[in-house]
Every structure is written in C-alpha cells, then in structure tokens.
Design an enzyme around this catalytic site. Structure first.
Site, mmCIF file in Angstrom:
data_model
loop_
_atom_site.group_PDB
_atom_site.id
_atom_site.type_symbol
_atom_site.label_atom_id
_atom_site.label_comp_id
_atom_site.label_asym_id
_atom_site.label_seq_id
_atom_site.Cartn_x
_atom_site.Cartn_y
_atom_site.Cartn_z
ATOM 1 N N CYS A 84 38.164 -27.422 21.712
ATOM 2 C CA CYS A 84 39.199 -26.701 20.956
ATOM 3 C C CYS A 84 40.469 -26.415 21.734
ATOM 4 O O CYS A 84 41.552 -26.876 21.368
ATOM 5 C CB CYS A 84 38.669 -25.362 20.455
ATOM 6 S SG CYS A 84 37.435 -25.532 19.189
ATOM 7 N N HIS A 138 43.546 -21.745 20.208
ATOM 8 C CA HIS A 138 42.243 -21.161 20.472
ATOM 9 C C HIS A 138 42.502 -19.709 20.893
ATOM 10 O O HIS A 138 43.354 -19.458 21.731
ATOM 11 C CB HIS A 138 41.532 -21.928 21.577
ATOM 12 C CG HIS A 138 40.103 -21.504 21.740
ATOM 13 N ND1 HIS A 138 39.115 -21.966 20.902
ATOM 14 C CD2 HIS A 138 39.526 -20.654 22.600
ATOM 15 C CE1 HIS A 138 37.968 -21.407 21.269
ATOM 16 N NE2 HIS A 138 38.185 -20.615 22.290
#
Ligand SMILES: *[C@@H]1O[C@H](CO)[C@@H](O)[C@H](O)[C@H]1NC(C)=O
Ligand SMILES: *[C@@H]1O[C@H](CO)[C@@H](O)[C@H](O)[C@H]1NC(C)=O
Ligand SMILES: *[C@@H]1O[C@H](CO)[C@@H](O)[C@H](O)[C@H]1NC(C)=O
Length: 509
Positions: A84, A138
């Site tokens: 991510c 993120h």
C-alpha cells in the site's frame, strides 16, 4: 501614430482577456479520483481470451465495466511496489520508490526523500478545491497523517465505532439490514463522496475529489447480497497451487498479513513455500474476495453515477485504480509483497471526456507513475516535467509520462518495459532489493544487495537470486527459466535492459 496604436493596444488587451480565461479556469476540468485497496484487475471489462474470467460464469462488476466503456482501459498497468504505502506514495508523487525512499509502512517521503508535489497538491496549487475521503495515502506516520499539504481540508474518515472494526477473522458477511443502520466504512465514504459532489457542483472552482475504498482488502467483510452473487460452485481452486519451480527463496513473502487472522491459526505452516491452505479455506477466501470486489464496484458506481446526475460528466476526468494486485492461492501464495505478476499488475481506468467516450483499450505497458502527468494534461494544467536524474531538490516533476497519446492511438509503440521493486530483509541479515521488469513477453527479476541506510543498490546479486518467467510459454509464472541454458542470451539481454532502467524504456513521444 499614437492615435493608431491606442486602439490596437485595446484590441490586443481584449484578445488577451478573451484568451486568458479559456487557458485558465474555463478549460480546467474536474477530477474524480477513485481508489480500491488490494484489487486485482479482474473486472468484467478486463476479461478476454488472454485474460480469462476467474469465476464461472462471470465476475459481477457492472459499474466499473460501464465506466471502462467510456474510458481508456489499461490492460497492462503495473504498480511500482506491491504494498500500500510504497505504491500509493509512488503514484501520488509520480516518482518511483527509489526516489520516494518509501519502501515500507514507516517512512514519510517529505521527511526521508524530498518535499515532492503530489497529484492533489498540484491541483490545489492550480486553483482547485482538493478533497479526500477514506484511504488515499496510507494512513499514519508514512504519510505524515494523510499528507495535509495535499488537500484543501483534512482528509475525511468514516466512523469505525461499530462491531466490525476488530472482527479478527478473514471473512464475514454483513447482514443486509444491519448495514442500513450501521453503514460499513466504504459505504460511508461513498455517501460522503456523493454529498460532496453535490456541494462542489454549485461552486465556481474546479475540484479534485478523491475517494478511497478499503475493500477488497482483508478482512473480507461486505454485505451478504454480494456473496449471493457467487454461488459456491462458481468458485474454483487455482490450477497452480504450487510455488514456482526453481524460485529463489528471497522472492517469497511469508505472508505475515494473513497469518494473523484467528481462523487461520490452525494452519501453522501455511505461508511457507509450497504449503497450501485446505481446499475448503481457499475456496471460501476466493469467494469472499470476489464478493467484496463486487461490493466495491457498487460503491464506485454510486459515485460515478452522481457525476452524470449532476451534469458534470463531460467536464470531469475520472481515474479509477487499485493500489496493487493480490495472490489468491496461485503459486501457493496469498496477499501481496512480491515481485510476481499477480502482485504488481493492477487495474487502472481513465476517462477523459471527448477523448475516450467510445472506449479505448490498450495493451501497451504502462506504469502507475504515469497517472500524475496524465491527469495534469487531461485536466488542462501545465504539463508536469520529467524528473532529472537526481530530483531530490526538484519539487514538481515526474518519473512517468502522460498516457494521452494512447487515447488517440492505443496500439502505438509504447514503453518497452514496466518496472517494479520489492525489498527483503534476509535471515542472514542482508538487506536485498528485488528489481523486476515486465516486458512484452518476459518478467525478469534480480535481487540486489542494498544499503538501506543510504538507499543504494550495491550492484551485487544476492546468492544468485535471479528470476526469468516466459509469459508466452508459462503465463502463470510457474517455472523460473533463469538458469536454463536455452535462455542464456535472453537472460543477458534482459539483464542489460533492467540495468538500463526505466528511462531507456520510454517511448518516443
Ligand atoms: C514543502 O512544500 C510546501 C508547498 O510548496 C511548503 O508549503 C512547505 O513549507 C514545504 N516544506 C518544507 C519543509 O520545505
Ligand atoms: C513446489 O512444488 C512444486 C511441485 O511439487 C515443485 O515443482 C517446485 O519446485 C516447488 N517449489 C519450490 C520453490 O520449492
Ligand atoms: C456529454 O457528451 C456526450 C457525448 O458528446 C453527449 O451525448 C451528452 O449529451 C453530453 N452530456 C451533457 C450533460 O452535456
């Protein structure tokens, strides 16, 4: 003379006034930026003879399919790192992980690498209202808390106080009536995006609206009705439930992410090389993943449909992407964190009104760093320049290229390779960076010793760890041909190409 120049000056001034707004605010298009987490490029629109449906009879993604019919569908788009934060940081800055120095979930690019302009920040600095809801960066330390510099207001996050926050198992169906009383987090994000669009439609200012969905990321929690789309008999086991033959160990991810769920603790060795889950578990997980994919599709549909209802469709660029791929038991692997095709290949769909209205599909090799320059050009902003070799101190530049030429000619000669990377800390203590490259036919990977204090590739291959997969013979990457004498020359050529790097893979545009 002086009598004549005055009216001429007035005419010139008038011309400037007529031209200036159309180069500025008038032609600026809005941007709708939609993100899914851990979504494979398995959307109805991607299915073709060379990319068969994972599900029988078919996967249910009607909203993404209909968006794709009016968009550029990138059939071979690759993320720059299959995790991510590194992937999102790379896409959002338009620079590769070697430049952002963000390889894990800890470092924040502005602290560790440079004060780089991000996509939303670029739009904000060009007079846009830039808003975010849900997961775009993120969260946490790795983005300095959703990178406040990027947005006009703080990123909006859904309310997580209901029971499903800590469910601790890999998958669950949410009761269809319970989610009405307590909307799941992504449902809240979609509702917020719809309402925000309605408010933005009334504003004079162009907008950049980002909505980030958490599914189909683990845990696979979504309403029961999406599970009902997939009767159990629709789900099949992967036909390659074994780890690639002759794969170097460093290529493997031991999959800490999935092992932490309580319904998998009985499977102690699962996650090790060539250890599969029982068939029942594999089938249930695959079904849950596809249910949550369809659920995410329905939410994307709510937001995209609102654009049309508000009459904004022809003045808004839409980008949809998933942050990386995911293994669903293929090669006995689950999750991401590798350099394999299934982890690095992800969906990307870009709609540019007037350019992609009848639907454009390209097989050209493209990279997620390409989205920044593409959106800037599509929206009518100044082009983002290509970064110089050392771009630490250059605030605004990109290591990707605009994809607009593919919209008018999807078959034109494009990049000769797409590049990704993944770091490993070996038991020996060695830090290694795996550099991988997808060419038209091959995937080629070298695992290099890496100095993680200076963020430097040391130029030495770790324990002969090289991989060469031949997608023409072996599209599932089941066999590493790197040590096969028949591939000696191909391997040498690929080695040179990987060493040459992404700049040498750029097309002439
Ligand atoms: C980073 O760039 C932003 C936007 O130009 C600026 O506001 C901020 O002060 C910069 N930060 C540093 C540490 O230079
Ligand atoms: C995994 O098992 C397959 C099939 O038994 C075998 O061919 C392969 O070499 C094994 N892979 C590794 C990395 O041990
Ligand atoms: C948007 O453009 C399409 C194609 O040019 C056209 O058919 C449609 O009527 C337009 N919609 C609006 C709301 O202007």
């Amino acid at each position: 003379m002086s009598l004549n120049t005055a009216p001429l000056a007035a005419v010139l001034l008038l011309l400037v006034c007529l031209v200036a707004p159309s180069r500025g605010s008038v032609t600026k298009r809005n941007v709708l930026f939609l993100v899914a987490d851990d979504m494979r490029p398995e959307i109805g629109a991607y299915v073709s003879p060379d990319f068969p449906s994972p599900i029988h009879p078919k996967i249910h993604t009607p909203h993404l399919d209909s968006l794709a019919k009016k968009s550029l569908l990138l059939k071979r788009a690759y993320v720059q790192q299959a995790l991510c934060s590194p992937s999102r940081t790379s896409l959002l800055t338009g620079r590769r992980p070697d430049t952002t120095r963000t390889h894990g979930l800890y470092h924040y690019f502005r602290k560790i690498a440079g004060n780089f302009t991000t996509i939303p920040q670029y739009f904000k600095e060009n007079g846009y209202t830039a808003l975010a809801m849900g997961k775009i960066f993120h969260p946490g330390h790795t983005s300095g808390g959703d990178d406040p510099i990027s947005w006009s207001e703080r990123n909006w996050q859904p309310d997580l106080s209901h029971w499903w926050k800590d469910m601790g198992v890999t998958w669950t169906m949410a009761d269809d009536s319970e989610v009405v009383a307590h909307p799941l987090e992504d449902m809240q994000v979609a509702a917020r995006a719809v309402n925000t669009l309605k408010a933005l439609a009334k504003s004079e200012k162009p907008f950049f609206l980002a909505a980030g969905f958490r599914r189909p990321h683990l845990p696979f929690l979504c309403p029961k009705k999406f599970y009902d789309l997939y009767p159990k008999k629709a789900i099949r086991l992967p036909n390659n439930g074994f780890t690639p033959n002759l794969m170097p160990e460093v290529a493997w991810s031991y999959n800490a992410e999935m092992r932490q769920y309580s319904d998998l603790v009985d499977h102690r060795w699962y996650g090790e090389i060539n250890v599969t889950l029982p068939d029942e578990k594999t089938l249930a997980l695959r079904r849950a993943y596809y249910a949550c994919t369809s659920y995410t599709d329905s939410l994307v549909g709510q937001v995209v449909d609102t654009l049309a209802e508000l009459g904004l469709e022809n003045n808004t660029v839409v980008a949809f992407w998933g942050d990386h791929g995911w293994n669903l038991g293929e090669n006995a692997a689950w999750s991401k964190c590798t350099n394999f095709e299934l982890a690095t290949h992800a969906p990307m769909i870009i709609r540019v009104p007037g350019l992609t209205d009848s639907g454009v599909v390209t097989e050209g090799l493209t990279e997620f760093v390409d989205l920044f320059p593409t959106l800037a050009e599509a929206a009518g902003l100044e082009p983002v320049p290509l970064c110089p070799k050392n771009s630490e101190s250059v605030q605004t530049c990109t290591e990707g290229i605009s994809l607009l030429p593919l919209m008018s000619n999807p078959k034109r000669k494009w990049k000769s390779a797409a590049f990704s990377q993944y770091p490993r800390l070996c038991i020996s203590g060695d830090v290694v960076m795996g550099y991988t490259m997808r060419t038209d036919r091959y995937r080629y990977t070298e695992w290099m010793l890496y100095d993680d204090a200076r963020f430097k590739n040391l130029g030495v291959i770790h324990m002969n760890s090289v991989e060469l997969y031949d997608h023409e013979k072996d599209p599932e990457e089941n066999h590493n041909f790197a040590f096969d004498p028949e591939y000696k020359e191909i391997r040498q050529a690929l080695h040179k190409q990987l060493e040459g790097g992404w700049r040498h893979a750029l097309p002439d545009v």
